[in-house]
Scaffold this active site. Structure first.
Site, mmCIF file in Angstrom:
data_model
loop_
_atom_site.group_PDB
_atom_site.id
_atom_site.type_symbol
_atom_site.label_atom_id
_atom_site.label_comp_id
_atom_site.label_asym_id
_atom_site.label_seq_id
_atom_site.Cartn_x
_atom_site.Cartn_y
_atom_site.Cartn_z
ATOM 1 N N ASP A 135 0.845 -1.286 -0.105
ATOM 2 C CA ASP A 135 0.234 0.240 0.597
ATOM 3 C C ASP A 135 0.885 1.183 0.453
ATOM 4 O O ASP A 135 1.734 1.449 0.905
ATOM 5 C CB ASP A 135 -0.691 0.110 1.624
ATOM 6 C CG ASP A 135 -1.575 -1.176 1.752
ATOM 7 O OD1 ASP A 135 -1.647 -1.890 0.632
ATOM 8 O OD2 ASP A 135 -2.484 -0.841 2.990
ATOM 9 N N GLN A 164 4.095 0.181 2.120
ATOM 10 C CA GLN A 164 4.256 -0.769 2.865
ATOM 11 C C GLN A 164 5.488 -1.428 2.712
ATOM 12 O O GLN A 164 5.603 -1.443 1.136
ATOM 13 C CB GLN A 164 2.808 -1.648 3.343
ATOM 14 C CG GLN A 164 2.096 -1.021 3.590
ATOM 15 C CD GLN A 164 1.637 -0.977 5.816
ATOM 16 O OE1 GLN A 164 2.269 -2.037 5.805
ATOM 17 N NE2 GLN A 164 2.915 -0.083 6.593
ATOM 18 N N TRP A 202 5.846 -10.386 1.795
ATOM 19 C CA TRP A 202 5.119 -9.620 2.922
ATOM 20 C C TRP A 202 5.891 -9.494 4.289
ATOM 21 O O TRP A 202 6.090 -11.147 4.255
ATOM 22 C CB TRP A 202 3.479 -9.709 2.915
ATOM 23 C CG TRP A 202 3.325 -8.379 3.396
ATOM 24 C CD1 TRP A 202 3.119 -7.271 3.419
ATOM 25 C CD2 TRP A 202 2.915 -8.822 5.276
ATOM 26 N NE1 TRP A 202 2.006 -7.023 5.218
ATOM 27 C CE2 TRP A 202 2.051 -7.970 5.478
ATOM 28 C CE3 TRP A 202 3.051 -9.917 5.725
ATOM 29 C CZ2 TRP A 202 1.381 -7.756 7.427
ATOM 30 C CZ3 TRP A 202 2.616 -9.726 7.400
ATOM 31 C CH2 TRP A 202 1.846 -9.002 8.241
ATOM 32 N N PHE A 242 2.268 -0.905 10.070
ATOM 33 C CA PHE A 242 0.993 -0.534 8.776
ATOM 34 C C PHE A 242 0.584 0.394 8.041
ATOM 35 O O PHE A 242 1.018 2.014 8.333
ATOM 36 C CB PHE A 242 -0.008 -1.641 9.612
ATOM 37 C CG PHE A 242 -0.050 -3.131 9.829
ATOM 38 C CD1 PHE A 242 1.020 -3.554 10.310
ATOM 39 C CD2 PHE A 242 -1.159 -3.734 9.964
ATOM 40 C CE1 PHE A 242 1.738 -5.235 10.193
ATOM 41 C CE2 PHE A 242 -0.578 -5.820 10.004
ATOM 42 C CZ PHE A 242 0.697 -5.384 9.866
ATOM 43 N N SER A 243 -0.439 0.683 7.684
ATOM 44 C CA SER A 243 -1.082 1.568 6.954
ATOM 45 C C SER A 243 -1.532 2.870 7.038
ATOM 46 O O SER A 243 -1.654 2.766 8.451
ATOM 47 C CB SER A 243 -1.659 1.185 5.860
ATOM 48 O OG SER A 243 -1.366 0.200 4.808
ATOM 49 N N ARG A 257 -7.536 -0.705 11.688
ATOM 50 C CA ARG A 257 -6.739 0.249 11.016
ATOM 51 C C ARG A 257 -6.617 1.084 9.718
ATOM 52 O O ARG A 257 -7.739 0.988 9.301
ATOM 53 C CB ARG A 257 -5.615 -0.876 10.440
ATOM 54 C CG ARG A 257 -6.461 -2.141 9.330
ATOM 55 C CD ARG A 257 -5.280 -2.947 8.800
ATOM 56 N NE ARG A 257 -5.732 -3.556 8.175
ATOM 57 C CZ ARG A 257 -6.870 -5.090 8.688
ATOM 58 N NH1 ARG A 257 -6.591 -5.532 10.071
ATOM 59 N NH2 ARG A 257 -7.337 -5.951 7.758
ATOM 60 N N ASP A 258 -5.822 1.764 9.342
ATOM 61 C CA ASP A 258 -5.544 2.502 8.306
ATOM 62 C C ASP A 258 -5.751 3.610 8.112
ATOM 63 O O ASP A 258 -6.518 4.700 7.140
ATOM 64 C CB ASP A 258 -6.190 1.824 6.944
ATOM 65 C CG ASP A 258 -5.500 0.046 6.524
ATOM 66 O OD1 ASP A 258 -4.424 0.417 7.496
ATOM 67 O OD2 ASP A 258 -6.129 -0.383 5.864
ATOM 68 N N GLU A 290 -10.948 -1.998 4.097
ATOM 69 C CA GLU A 290 -9.084 -1.665 4.461
ATOM 70 C C GLU A 290 -9.373 -0.522 3.596
ATOM 71 O O GLU A 290 -10.145 0.195 2.894
ATOM 72 C CB GLU A 290 -8.436 -2.367 3.530
ATOM 73 C CG GLU A 290 -7.929 -3.403 4.789
ATOM 74 C CD GLU A 290 -6.635 -4.503 4.280
ATOM 75 O OE1 GLU A 290 -6.577 -4.354 2.904
ATOM 76 O OE2 GLU A 290 -5.688 -4.675 5.076
#
Ligand SMILES: *[C@@H]1O[C@H](CO)[C@@H](O)[C@H](O)[C@H]1NC(C)=O
Ligand SMILES: *[C@@H]1O[C@H](CO)[C@@H](O)[C@H](O)[C@H]1NC(C)=O
Ligand SMILES: *[C@@H]1O[C@H](CO)[C@@H](O)[C@H](O)[C@H]1NC(C)=O
Ligand SMILES: *[C@@H]1O[C@H](CO)[C@@H](O)[C@H](O)[C@H]1NC(C)=O
Length: 521
Positions: free
Chosen positions: A49, A65, A73, A105-106, A173-174, A225
């Protein structure tokens, strides 16, 4: 050898700075197999991302990311690249490494012009990064600050700034943050919904409304997401678009980004209008797209990860894995009376045109079964910008008729972008595009429902060594896809098929331009 490369890159950066060369880059030449020449990819290792897209002091920053120890990953870091022209990128050192609170993370980035965070130390406003940290089943939000225009970053000592109170949900998240009415507003993906939060200082967050789960809205074939809430003006009214990436559950399997049109009162996003699922891009390889903060021309400028979780980790690239889309401008306009999101490539991409490589039709072309443009071109390039305008009305209606523009090589490998007269669908066909063996369904044909019934179909295509971006009808319907040919695709032909012999395809115009690589190879 790598020491030698490092030293020459340093000298190059030094010279660039010295000479104020805007189009000068540290990455002088990357041209290994499948290496995109129009799109950003990291020199080495895994990318997913885009994160923290933000403009500051003449530079667009893109974080992403990144796993620096492999091409799949792994424990996530924030990689970092900058550009001043949205085309030529310079990869900078990793911005954020995992720490005791977890992997990185994002998330997003903002310029804190009013020092609301109290984290400004120098004369310039600080860059604040807002991101998820993940450790085991726990996801929480942290911030980090740069007071030197994004060259070094420090974690805020009071992290985390936001934790999940619902212990039954792991996905939290994000964070995507923007400024509105003297407050920071965050949208956050929480499993199957988007939660909104607000803050005065980026450190203390208060929960606002939520959207998506009750009542159930949109596609839910997978986890939600990477939200992004954007405002537009349409017919003199303010309307909001909420982008939500979903994986799996996309219209052509796997990862994709849906959007909702509605209102936002500072607390609650509400969907307006009656529509089925809307997709920002129907292709197999457009995910986790978000927009830049502080964009100097006030554009809604988006970059997405050009990949799909179904097969993203097994793509047949070697030193690196993962690439980004071109920067795209989003807008909300009406088509056939309906408000719809449209995306067009940022105008800066036109700076890649090789002005010596230009072909256009001077009068309409009628095509019985195929026309090969390769010899007409008088140039040989696998980096192309194609603008075709087609008449979708046949002399005699034939629902089984199709046409496609195909890019091919001497091994009869091809990538085709086509139109189905009966269904008014567009399609992207990479079934015979080279290496498809790494994932069973990679060769499946992808379809998009065209947003308009307009008799005139416009197609704008950007062809790179291993990816194509398709913008139909000025960007109301888009598709993005990867492919991995054995040799570069430099041939261009149009095919037409109809069961009715009198039918011919009418191409109203066709413009084909050769593009320059973003590298100095
Ligand atoms: C930013 O705010 C903090 C806290 O109020 C203050 O200590 C600091 O001096 C401010 N920075 C600048 C450059 O004004
Ligand atoms: C957050 O807000 C609470 C209550 O409004 C306050 O007590 C606390 O000091 C704030 N924390 C920060 C980091 O600003
Ligand atoms: C992909 O999507 C098609 C059409 O929705 C479906 O029939 C097929 O089962 C899907 N394949 C996978 C692997 O999910
Ligand atoms: C065009 O370039 C490709 C790739 O470099 C090459 O394979 C092909 O033979 C060239 N075609 C012509 C007509 O020169």
């Amino acid at each position: 050898m790598s020491l030698h490369v490092d030293v020459s890159i340093r000298i190059l950066i030094f010279l660039c700075t010295l000479l104020f060369l805007k189009e000068c880059h540290a990455q002088n030449c990357l041209n290994d197999k499948y290496r995109p020449q129009l799109h950003y990819s990291p020199a080495k290792n895994w990318l997913n991302d885009p994160n923290g897209l933000v403009y500051l002091a003449g530079e667009y920053h893109m974080f992403y990311q990144y796993y620096p120890d492999g091409t799949v990953w792994g424990p996530m870091h924030w990689g970092h690249a900058i550009t001043s022209d949205l085309v030529h990128w310079e990869e900078l050192p990793i911005a954020l490494y995992p720490n005791a609170l977890g992997d990185i993370f994002s998330g997003s980035a903002v310029v804190d012009f009013k020092n609301t965070s109290g984290l400004q130390t120098g004369g310039d406003p600080p860059l604040i990064l807002i991101f998820t940290q993940a450790s085991g089943n726990t996801q929480l939000q942290s911030i980090a600050v740069s007071n030197d225009r994004g060259r070094s970053f420090g974690f805020y000592a009071g992290n985390p700034v936001l934790q999940n109170t619902d212990k039954t949900i792991n996905d939290f998240r994000d964070p995507k943050v923007f400024y509105m009415n003297d407050k920071w507003i965050m949208s956050l993906a929480v499993k199957n919904k988007i939660q909104m939060f607000s803050s005065n200082n980026l450190k203390n967050w208060t929960k606002l409304g939520e959207f998506g789960a009750v009542p159930l809205q949109g596609a839910h074939g997978g986890v939600w997401e990477c939200p992004d809430l954007l405002s537009f003006t349409l017919d003199g009214l303010k309307l909001w678009v909420l982008l939500v990436s979903i994986n799996p559950g996309g219209p052509n399997n796997g990862s994709a980004t849906q959007y909702f049109i509605g209102t936002f009162d500072g607390r609650q996003f509400r969907k307006t209008g009656i529509y089925q699922n809307l997709w920002m891009d129907w292709g197999p390889d457009n995910y986790a797209g978000v927009t830049f903060s502080n964009e100097p021309k006030n554009r809604k400028l988006l970059i997405a990860w050009m990949n799909n979780w179904d097969y993203g980790q097994v793509l047949p690239t070697v030193a690196w894995r993962g690439q980004m889309t071109l920067p795209r401008v989003l807008d909300l306009q009406r088509i056939d009376g309906k408000p719809r999101l449209l995306s067009t490539p940022a105008v800066e991409v036109e700076s890649l045109r090789n002005l010596a490589q230009f072909y256009e039709t001077t009068r309409p072309l009628w095509i019985r079964s195929r026309h090969d443009f390769t010899n007409d071109l008088q140039f040989n390039n696998s980096l192309l910008e194609v603008d075709g305008v087609f008449d979708t009305q046949l002399t005699i209606n034939d629902p089984s008729a199709t046409f496609s523009i195909c890019f091919y090589n001497g091994l009869a490998e091809e990538v085709c972008v086509g139109y189905n007269f009966g269904t008014n669908n567009l399609f992207f066909d990479r079934s015979n595009s080279g290496d498809t063996s790494f994932y069973g369904n990679f060769g499946q044909i992808s379809y998009a429902n065209r947003e308009t019934r307009n008799k005139i179909l416009q197609l704008k295509l950007y062809l790179d060594t291993s990816a194509i971006e398709i913008f139909a009808d000025g960007g109301y319907t888009t598709m993005t896809g990867l492919f991995f040919p054995t040799q570069l695709l430099t041939g261009v032909r149009v095919k037409f098929s109809s069961g009715i012999a009198v039918n011919q395809l009418k191409i109203l115009s066709m413009t084909i331009r050769g593009l320059k690589s973003i590298y100095n190879c």
